[in-house]
Design a protein around this motif. Structure first.
Motif, PDB file in Angstrom:
ATOM      1  N   THR A   7      59.906  51.544  60.736  1.00 37.89           N
ATOM      2  CA  THR A   7      59.209  53.182  61.896  1.00 37.89           C
ATOM      3  C   THR A   7      60.190  54.342  60.795  1.00 37.89           C
ATOM      4  OG1 THR A   7      58.332  54.290  62.940  1.00 37.89           O
ATOM      5  CG2 THR A   7      60.236  52.548  63.737  1.00 37.89           C
ATOM      6  N   VAL A   8      59.677  55.339  61.630  1.00 34.32           N
ATOM      7  CA  VAL A   8      60.189  56.786  61.443  1.00 34.32           C
ATOM      8  C   VAL A   8      61.658  57.250  61.755  1.00 34.32           C
ATOM      9  CG1 VAL A   8      58.661  58.040  62.361  1.00 34.32           C
ATOM     10  CG2 VAL A   8      59.880  59.155  60.676  1.00 34.32           C
ATOM     11  N   ALA A   9      62.455  57.866  62.040  1.00 38.07           N
ATOM     12  CA  ALA A   9      64.137  56.909  61.875  1.00 38.07           C
ATOM     13  C   ALA A   9      63.528  58.203  63.735  1.00 38.07           C
ATOM     14  CB  ALA A   9      65.141  57.831  61.414  1.00 38.07           C
ATOM     15  N   ARG A  10      63.169  59.456  62.833  1.00 36.68           N
ATOM     16  CA  ARG A  10      62.920  60.500  64.299  1.00 36.68           C
ATOM     17  C   ARG A  10      61.637  61.708  64.161  1.00 36.68           C
ATOM     18  NH1 ARG A  10      65.306  65.501  62.303  1.00 36.68           N
ATOM     19  NH2 ARG A  10      66.586  64.969  60.074  1.00 36.68           N
ATOM     20  N   GLU A  11      61.598  62.470  64.762  1.00 39.56           N
ATOM     21  CA  GLU A  11      60.223  62.844  65.263  1.00 39.56           C
ATOM     22  C   GLU A  11      61.698  64.396  64.130  1.00 39.56           C
ATOM     23  OE1 GLU A  11      58.735  66.278  67.735  1.00 39.56           O
ATOM     24  OE2 GLU A  11      58.709  64.227  68.729  1.00 39.56           O
ATOM     25  N   GLY A  12      60.387  65.492  63.374  1.00 38.41           N
ATOM     26  CA  GLY A  12      60.938  65.836  62.316  1.00 38.41           C
ATOM     27  C   GLY A  12      59.754  66.520  61.737  1.00 38.41           C
ATOM     28  N   VAL A  13      60.248  68.044  61.244  1.00 38.01           N
ATOM     29  CA  VAL A  13      59.482  68.649  60.422  1.00 38.01           C
ATOM     30  C   VAL A  13      59.716  69.606  58.698  1.00 38.01           C
ATOM     31  CG1 VAL A  13      57.765  70.341  59.980  1.00 38.01           C
ATOM     32  CG2 VAL A  13      58.118  69.873  62.373  1.00 38.01           C
ATOM     33  N   ARG A  22      50.971  76.356  53.179  1.00 37.20           N
ATOM     34  CA  ARG A  22      51.341  75.913  53.637  1.00 37.20           C
ATOM     35  C   ARG A  22      51.237  74.798  54.039  1.00 37.20           C
ATOM     36  NH1 ARG A  22      53.295  79.332  58.056  1.00 37.20           N
ATOM     37  NH2 ARG A  22      55.020  78.231  58.663  1.00 37.20           N
ATOM     38  N   PHE A  23      52.034  73.709  53.602  1.00 35.35           N
ATOM     39  CA  PHE A  23      51.861  72.513  54.426  1.00 35.35           C
ATOM     40  C   PHE A  23      52.553  71.536  54.818  1.00 35.35           C
ATOM     41  CE2 PHE A  23      48.834  72.670  50.916  1.00 35.35           C
ATOM     42  CZ  PHE A  23      47.547  71.810  50.732  1.00 35.35           C
ATOM     43  N   ILE A  24      52.223  71.578  56.869  1.00 33.35           N
ATOM     44  CA  ILE A  24      53.531  71.233  57.314  1.00 33.35           C
ATOM     45  C   ILE A  24      53.470  70.245  57.653  1.00 33.35           C
ATOM     46  CG2 ILE A  24      55.319  71.883  59.523  1.00 33.35           C
ATOM     47  CD1 ILE A  24      53.157  74.655  59.015  1.00 33.35           C
ATOM     48  N   CYS A  25      54.238  69.403  57.421  1.00 34.72           N
ATOM     49  CA  CYS A  25      54.287  67.641  58.153  1.00 34.72           C
ATOM     50  C   CYS A  25      54.778  67.317  58.643  1.00 34.72           C
ATOM     51  CB  CYS A  25      54.214  66.790  57.139  1.00 34.72           C
ATOM     52  SG  CYS A  25      54.243  64.722  57.408  1.00 34.72           S
ATOM     53  N   ALA A  26      54.458  67.408  60.050  1.00 36.31           N
ATOM     54  CA  ALA A  26      55.265  66.487  61.850  1.00 36.31           C
ATOM     55  C   ALA A  26      54.986  65.281  61.762  1.00 36.31           C
ATOM     56  CB  ALA A  26      54.461  67.189  62.961  1.00 36.31           C
ATOM     57  N   LEU A  27      56.078  65.063  61.301  1.00 43.80           N
ATOM     58  CA  LEU A  27      56.287  63.468  61.807  1.00 43.80           C
ATOM     59  C   LEU A  27      57.255  62.776  62.839  1.00 43.80           C
ATOM     60  CD1 LEU A  27      55.411  61.096  59.993  1.00 43.80           C
ATOM     61  CD2 LEU A  27      57.455  61.295  58.710  1.00 43.80           C
ATOM     62  N   ALA A  28      56.648  61.498  63.806  1.00 44.09           N
ATOM     63  CA  ALA A  28      57.387  61.048  65.012  1.00 44.09           C
ATOM     64  C   ALA A  28      56.986  59.647  65.167  1.00 44.09           C
ATOM     65  CB  ALA A  28      56.724  61.823  66.124  1.00 44.09           C
ATOM     66  N   PRO A  29      57.985  58.272  65.098  1.00 47.77           N
ATOM     67  CA  PRO A  29      57.576  57.289  66.128  1.00 47.77           C
ATOM     68  C   PRO A  29      56.670  58.309  67.698  1.00 47.77           C
ATOM     69  CG  PRO A  29      60.337  58.198  66.265  1.00 47.77           C
ATOM     70  CD  PRO A  29      59.112  59.569  65.803  1.00 47.77           C
ATOM     71  N   GLU A 126      62.508  63.273  53.767  1.00 49.27           N
ATOM     72  CA  GLU A 126      63.706  63.835  54.524  1.00 49.27           C
ATOM     73  C   GLU A 126      63.917  63.439  56.145  1.00 49.27           C
ATOM     74  OE1 GLU A 126      63.608  68.034  56.479  1.00 49.27           O
ATOM     75  OE2 GLU A 126      63.196  67.777  54.065  1.00 49.27           O
ATOM     76  N   LEU A 127      63.405  62.512  56.619  1.00 44.70           N
ATOM     77  CA  LEU A 127      64.127  61.971  57.977  1.00 44.70           C
ATOM     78  C   LEU A 127      64.330  60.254  58.227  1.00 44.70           C
ATOM     79  CD1 LEU A 127      60.263  63.380  60.180  1.00 44.70           C
ATOM     80  CD2 LEU A 127      62.582  64.445  60.009  1.00 44.70           C
ATOM     81  N   GLY A 128      64.129  59.708  57.118  1.00 46.13           N
ATOM     82  CA  GLY A 128      64.163  58.443  56.884  1.00 46.13           C
ATOM     83  C   GLY A 128      63.718  57.578  57.619  1.00 46.13           C
ATOM     84  N   SER A 129      64.149  56.469  57.452  1.00 47.05           N
ATOM     85  CA  SER A 129      63.275  55.824  57.935  1.00 47.05           C
ATOM     86  C   SER A 129      64.660  54.222  58.820  1.00 47.05           C
ATOM     87  CB  SER A 129      62.702  54.822  57.121  1.00 47.05           C
ATOM     88  OG  SER A 129      63.036  54.210  56.406  1.00 47.05           O
ATOM     89  N   LEU A 130      64.312  53.367  59.650  1.00 49.55           N
ATOM     90  CA  LEU A 130      64.894  52.556  60.381  1.00 49.55           C
ATOM     91  C   LEU A 130      64.078  51.435  60.404  1.00 49.55           C
ATOM     92  CD1 LEU A 130      63.997  52.207  63.678  1.00 49.55           C
ATOM     93  CD2 LEU A 130      65.451  54.260  63.838  1.00 49.55           C
TER      94      LEU A 130
END
Length: 208
Positions: A7-13, A22-29, A126-130
């Motif tokens: 899964t994604v390691a943390r929430e981030g943008v 502009r393309f802004i990707c917000a990602l979160a577990p 950028e955010l990494g995974s775990l």
């Protein structure tokens, strides 16, 4: 249950610009579909003037729930490539929202697919995974006299101590891989001269 999932390691943008858009990707577990939907709603509220807020999420270690939305972009050019990127990277229990502010230059279907999928890929980089591993929760009950040494021994052998509670006796909750349960049972009996009680609990996922 799957033995493990990524899964994604943390929430981030992560933000990128393509032909003035502009393309802004917000990602979160996200632990559930409800949590994923709440995240999508939150991001939409943060960007009320955006041209599009497209999303994709994957819930379940086996990817049993997969949803995607193009939010007004041409069909299949936004949500699906976002979802495909999550699946290609084997990401589970995660949600991605790509917010687009249109810059006046049309990208065409191929350009949109690359932009939306790429925005998710870059955010993941950028955010990494775990990796989260399936564990069996085990509760050990032991007297106060042995508790301190036992807790130290557990940590020294690399076992995941989740909680220690002190009452008339001491209960120590740990997480074990299923394959380690019988070995642990024997180790515990040996370490405490058979004085500790062991109770098997539910299965859960924990960080590796």
């Amino acid at each position: 249950m799957q033995e493990q999932y990524r899964t994604v390691a943390r929430e981030g943008v992560h933000e990128t610009e393509i032909n003035r858009s502009r393309f802004i990707c917000a990602l979160a577990p996200a632990a559930s579909e409800g949590e994923a939907q709440a995240f999508v709603a939150r991001i939409r509220k943060e960007h009320p003037t955006a041209t599009h807020n497209c999303f994709a999420y994957v819930i379940g270690a086996d990817a049993s729930v997969q949803k995607a939305s193009d939010d007004g972009e041409p069909g299949g050019t936004a949500g699906v490539p976002m979802l495909q990127m999550l699946m290609r990277r084997e990401i589970r229990y995660a949600v991605a929202v790509v917010t687009r502010y249109y810059g006046g230059v049309k990208l065409g279907a191929g350009g949109l697919i690359r932009a939306y999928g790429g925005a998710v890929g870059e955010a993941l980089d950028e955010l990494g995974s775990l990796v989260r591993q399936r564990f069996r929760l085990v509760t050990v009950t032991v007297d106060h006299q042995r508790a301190g040494k036992l807790e130290n021994d557990l940590r020294a052998t690399g076992r995941a101590v989740r909680e220690v509670r002190y009452a008339e006796a001491v209960t120590i909750e740990i997480a074990l891989p299923d394959t380690d349960v019988e070995n642990f049972r024997a180790w515990l009996a040996d370490s405490t001269a058979g004085s500790a009680e062991l109770e098997l609990g539910d299965e859960a996922y924990g960080d590796v």
